[in-house]
Scaffold this active site. Structure first.
Site, short mmCIF file in Angstrom:
data_model
loop_
_atom_site.label_atom_id
_atom_site.label_comp_id
_atom_site.label_asym_id
_atom_site.label_seq_id
_atom_site.Cartn_x
_atom_site.Cartn_y
_atom_site.Cartn_z
N GLU A 338 -0.18 3.78 -7.03
CA GLU A 338 0.95 3.71 -7.72
C GLU A 338 0.51 2.81 -8.77
O GLU A 338 1.53 1.80 -9.26
CB GLU A 338 2.09 3.20 -7.00
CG GLU A 338 2.45 4.29 -5.91
CD GLU A 338 3.04 3.64 -4.48
OE1 GLU A 338 3.59 2.60 -4.36
OE2 GLU A 338 3.15 4.43 -3.38
N ASP A 362 2.19 -0.17 1.92
CA ASP A 362 3.54 -0.56 1.85
C ASP A 362 3.59 -1.64 2.96
O ASP A 362 2.98 -1.30 4.26
CB ASP A 362 4.50 0.48 2.05
CG ASP A 362 4.64 0.95 0.73
OD1 ASP A 362 5.53 2.23 0.74
OD2 ASP A 362 4.08 0.93 -0.32
N HIS A 529 3.98 -4.14 -1.51
CA HIS A 529 2.47 -3.77 -1.20
C HIS A 529 1.79 -4.87 -0.61
O HIS A 529 2.00 -6.07 -1.06
CB HIS A 529 1.66 -3.08 -2.28
CG HIS A 529 2.13 -1.96 -2.50
ND1 HIS A 529 2.42 -1.49 -3.97
CD2 HIS A 529 2.87 -0.66 -2.00
CE1 HIS A 529 3.03 -0.47 -3.83
NE2 HIS A 529 2.94 0.23 -2.69
C1 LIG Z 1 8.57 6.84 -1.11
C2 LIG Z 1 7.78 6.79 -2.28
O1 LIG Z 1 7.56 7.76 -3.07
C3 LIG Z 1 6.52 5.92 -1.82
O2 LIG Z 1 5.72 5.78 -2.90
C4 LIG Z 1 6.94 4.66 -1.26
O3 LIG Z 1 6.80 4.49 -0.05
C5 LIG Z 1 6.03 3.58 -2.02
O4 LIG Z 1 4.85 3.73 -1.38
C6 LIG Z 1 6.47 2.75 -3.06
O5 LIG Z 1 5.51 1.58 -2.93
MN LIG Z 2 3.84 2.15 -2.08
#
Ligand SMILES: C[C@H](O)[C@@H](O)[C@@H](O)C(=O)CO
Ligand SMILES: [Mn+2]
Length: 591
Positions: A338, A362, A529
Site C-alpha cells: 500500500e 496491519d 501498520h
Molecule cells: C481491506 C483493505 O483493502 C486492506 O488493504 C486493509 O486491510 C489494509 O491493509 C489497510 O491498511
Molecule cells: Mn494494510
C-alpha cells in the site's frame, strides 16, 4: 558486491613530542586496530560482506593530522567515525567535525594517562559545537599494557557501529513509490522533506503503467522469467489454495488463474528491476531501464486502481520481502504494501540493523481474553493469556515471517540470508498457501500468501509516524510471536481474513502507561501498520533514532539500556523529555 560506507577509526594522541607522544604511539594505534577488528568480525552489511573500517594513516595529535584524516576518510567513503584514545588530547583540534558522520569516542579507562579526561573534554566540544557524539567509557580501570576491549565497551562500540552503518547506508539512496497514495492511507502520502532532511534519501516515483509497458514491450529478462515461472510452478502454484473466499460467480477460471500466475511473476521481476536496475536489460538494448532507481526501499500502491483491474501485488511484495526466490537465497528487499512509506522506513530500519527480512502487517485486532472466551468458549493461555494482537495484511508478508526457519535447537527464527539453509527455504515455501485473491477487495484477482507464524520468536514491532508541527516520531514494542490453541485460531482467523498471513503478537508489558496491558499497546499505536523485525532490537532502534534526531514516543526498553549521544544528558534527566528536547534542538542531520 555492493558498495557500502566504511567506518573511520581515529586514534587520537597527546601532541607533545619528546616523550609523551612517543610513549603512546603504539598503544593508541593498537587500540584503533582492536576496534576495527571488533567491528569487522562482528558486523556485516546486507550482502554478507564484513563492515569495513578505515584507520587514519597515523595518530592524530594536532589539527593538521585531523584534516589529513578527514581527507582520507572522504576519499575512502567513510560514513561514520569512532575516535579512540588512552590519553589526554586537544579536543577542538582532534575532534571529527564532519557534520554528517555519526560519531563516537572511546576514552580508555586507564589512569596512567587521562584518557577519560579527554573523552569528557571532547564530548563537551561536540556538545558546544552542535555535533553530538556518543561517549564510550569502560566501567573498570584497565592496565596501561592492556589493549583489549572490555565487554561493556565492545557492546557500546558495536551498538553505535550497527546504527551508524545503517544511517550511512541509507544516505544517498532512494525510496521508490510504485504508484501513489493507497486508499487515503496517510503513510502513503510520501513526505519528501522527511526523506531528504532526516534520512538523506531521495524520493523516486513511477506510475504503475510502467509495469504494464515493460510487460507489453518485453522489457524484462525472458530467460529469468522462464526460470522464475518454473520455480513458481514447483514451489508456489503447487500450494495454490482452494478458492473458498470468492463466491462462485467471482471465481476466475483455471485459464485466468494461470494467466494471473504468469502476470504476477513478471510483476515481481519488473518491480525489482525498477528498484535496483538490471544489467541484463542493457544487453537487451534497454539502457535507461537497466539503470533502475537506486532504491534501498520501495512501496507498491496496489490498492485500489491497480487491484481494481490487474492481479494484486501480494506475490511480488511477499517474495521481494523474502530472503530467497528463484535465484536462491539472497538479501531481502524492503517493499511496503500500500506504498506505506512510513512503514517502509520502519522496515528499512529493522532490515539495516538486523540484515533480516521484515514483516509488514496491519495492526488489525486486539483480542482480550474475555472476547476470545466469548466467541470461542476457550481460554487464552501462556504468553497469550493477557490478550493478543492480530497482525495481518493482505498477503504481502515475508515468507521468513512463517518462522519455518529453525536454529540448531529447532527454535523458529528469521535468519540473515547467509544463515538460511535450503531446508529453511523449502519449509517456508511448504508452509505458505497461495489463495486466490479475495475479489471483493481485489477485483483484478491475483494470489495472497497465507501462513500462520510460529510462536516463540522474539520480535520488535516498529512504526514511524509523521506529526505535523512535531516531525517524525518512532514507536517500538518488543514482544513475541505466540502460538495459540488451533481451535481458537481457526475461529478468529475465519472471521478475519483467512486467506491472508497471520502473526499473533504479544508485546512485553511493563509499568509504562502504553505497555500496562496488551490493549494499551494497540490503543497507542500511531497508524494502521507495523513493521516487525526478528529479535529485541529496541536498543539499536533507540540509538539509531537519536543519530537521526527522531524522538522515540513509545518503547518498552529499560531506561538503563538506552544509549544516545552524550549531549542528550544536557537536555535533562528524564530520558524521554531529553530525547524530544535534543531532537528538536539539533533538528535533522541533512537539513
Ligand atoms: C481491506 C483493505 O483493502 C486492506 O488493504 C486493509 O486491510 C489494509 O491493509 C489497510 O491498511
Ligand atoms: Mn494494510
Amino acid at each position: 558486491m555492493k558498495k557500502y560506507p566504511k567506518i573511520g577509526i581515529r586514534p587520537t594522541i597527546d601532541g607533545r613530542q619528546g616523550g609523551v607522544r612517543e610513549s603512546l604511539e603504539e598503544k593508541t594505534m593498537n587500540l584503533a586496530k582492536a576496534v576495527a577488528e571488533l567491528i569487522s568480525t562482528n558486523l556485516k552489511n546486507g550482502d554478507g560482506s564484513p563492515v569495513e573500517c578505515v584507520i587514519a594513516d597515523g595518530t592524530i595529535g594536532r589539527v593538521a593530522e585531523s584534516a589529513a584524516c578527514a581527507e582520507k576518510f572522504e576519499r575512502e567513503g567513510v560514513g561514520s567515525t569512532i575516535t579512540v584514545t588512552s590519553c589526554w588530547c586537544y579536543g577542538a583540534e582532534t575532534m571529527d567535525m564532519n557534520p554528517y558522520y555519526p560519531k563516537a569516542v572511546w576514552g580508555f579507562n586507564g589512569t596512567e594517562r587521562p584518557g577519560a579526561v579527554y573523552l569528557a573534554a571532547v564530548l563537551a566540544g561536540h556538545a558546544q559545537k552542535g555535533l553530538p557524539a556518543f561517549g564510550i567509557y569502560g566501567h573498570d580501570v584497565q592496565d596501561l599494557d592492556d589493549n583489549s576491549i572490555p565487554a561493556d565497551v565492545a557492546e557500546k562500540i558495536l551498538r553505535f557501529a550497527r546504527a551508524a552503518q545503517a544511517v550511512a547506508t541509507m544516505r544517498g539512496k532512494s525510496y521508490l513509490s510504485m504508484g501513489s497514495v493507497s486508499m487515503g492511507i496517510a503513510g502513503s502520502i510520501v513526505n519528501p522533506d522527511f526523506f531528504q532532511e532526516y534520512l538523506g534519501m531521495r524520493n523516486e516515483s513511477v506510475d504503475l503503467t510502467e509495469i504494464i509497458r515493460r510487460m507489453t514491450e518485453g522489457i524484462y529478462d525472458k530467460e529469468e522469467y522462464a526460470k522464475a515461472m518454473a520455480w513458481t510452478e514447483k514451489y508456489c502454484k503447487v500450494n495454490e489454495g482452494e478458492d473458498f473466499k470468492n463466491r462462485p460467480e467471482k471465481r476466475k477460471t483455471r485459464e485466468q488463474k494461470d494467466a494471473d500466475w504468469e502476470f504476477i511473476v513478471k510483476m515481481m521481476i519488473i518491480m525489482r528491476d525498477l528498484m535496483q536496475g538490471n544489467p541484463k536489460l542493457r544487453e537487451m538494448g534497454f539502457k535507461e531501464e537497466a539503470l533502475g532507481h537506486n532504491a534501498i526501499a520501495a512501496g507498491f500502491q496496489g490498492q485500489r486502481q491497480w487491484t481494481d483491474f490487474y492481479p494484486n501485488g501480494d506475490y511480488p511484495e511477499a517474495l521481494l520481502n523474502t530472503s530467497f526466490d528463484w535465484n536462491g537465497i539472497r538479501e531481502a528487499y524492503v517493499v511496503a504494501t500500500e506504498n506505506d512509506a512510513c512503514n517502509g522506513v520502519a522496515m528499512l530500519f529493522g532490515h539495516l540493523l538486523t540484515n533480516r527480512a521484515q514483516i509488514f502487517s496491519d495492526v488489525r485486532t486486539y483480542w482480550s481474553p474475555e472476547a476470545v472466551k466469548r466467541v470461542t468458549g476457550k481460554e487464552l493461555t501462556g504468553l497469550a493469556a493477557n490478550g493478543i494482537i492480530h497482525l495481518i495484511n493482505s498477503g504481502a508478508t515475508t515468507l521468513d515471517g512463517s518462522g519455518q526457519s529453525v536454529d540448531e535447537a529447532g527454535n523458529p527464527v528469521m535468519k540473515e540470508p547467509w544463515n538460511l539453509t535450503q531446508a529453511d527455504v523449502d519449509n517456508c515455501l511448504k508452509a505458505t498457501t497461495w489463495y486466490p485473491a479475495d475479489r471483493d477487495y481485489f477485483r483484478g484477482g491475483g494470489f495472497s500468501s497465507n501462513f500462520l507464524s510460529k510462536g516463540g520468536m522474539p520480535v520488535t514491532m516498529m512504526r514511524l509516524n509523521l506529526v505535523k508541527g512535531l516531525g517524525p516520531v518512532l514507536q517500538i514494542a518488543e514482544g513475541w510471536t505466540v502460538t495459540i490453541d488451533p481451535e481458537i485460531h481457526e475461529k478468529l482467523n475465519m472471521r478475519t481474513d483467512p486467506t491472508w498471513p497471520t502473526t499473533w503478537f504479544v508485546p512485553r508489558l511493563c509499568d509504562k502507561p502504553a505497555f500496562k496491558d496488551v490493549y494499551s499497546v494497540m490503543n497507542n499505536w500511531g497508524a494502521n501498520h507495523g513493521a516487525i523485525s526478528y529479535g529485541h532490537i529496541g536498543q539499536d532502534l533507540i540509538t539509531m533514532a537519536s543519530i537521526l534526531r527522531i524522538p522515540v514516543c513509545m518503547h518498552n526498553v529499560d531506561d538503563e539500556k538506552i544509549f544516545r549521544p552524550a549531549a542528550w544528558n544536557a537536555f535533562g534527566m528524564d530520558k524521554e523529555g531529553a530525547d524530544y528536547r535534543a531532537c528538536a534542538t539539533y533538528g535533522p542531520i541533512y537539513k
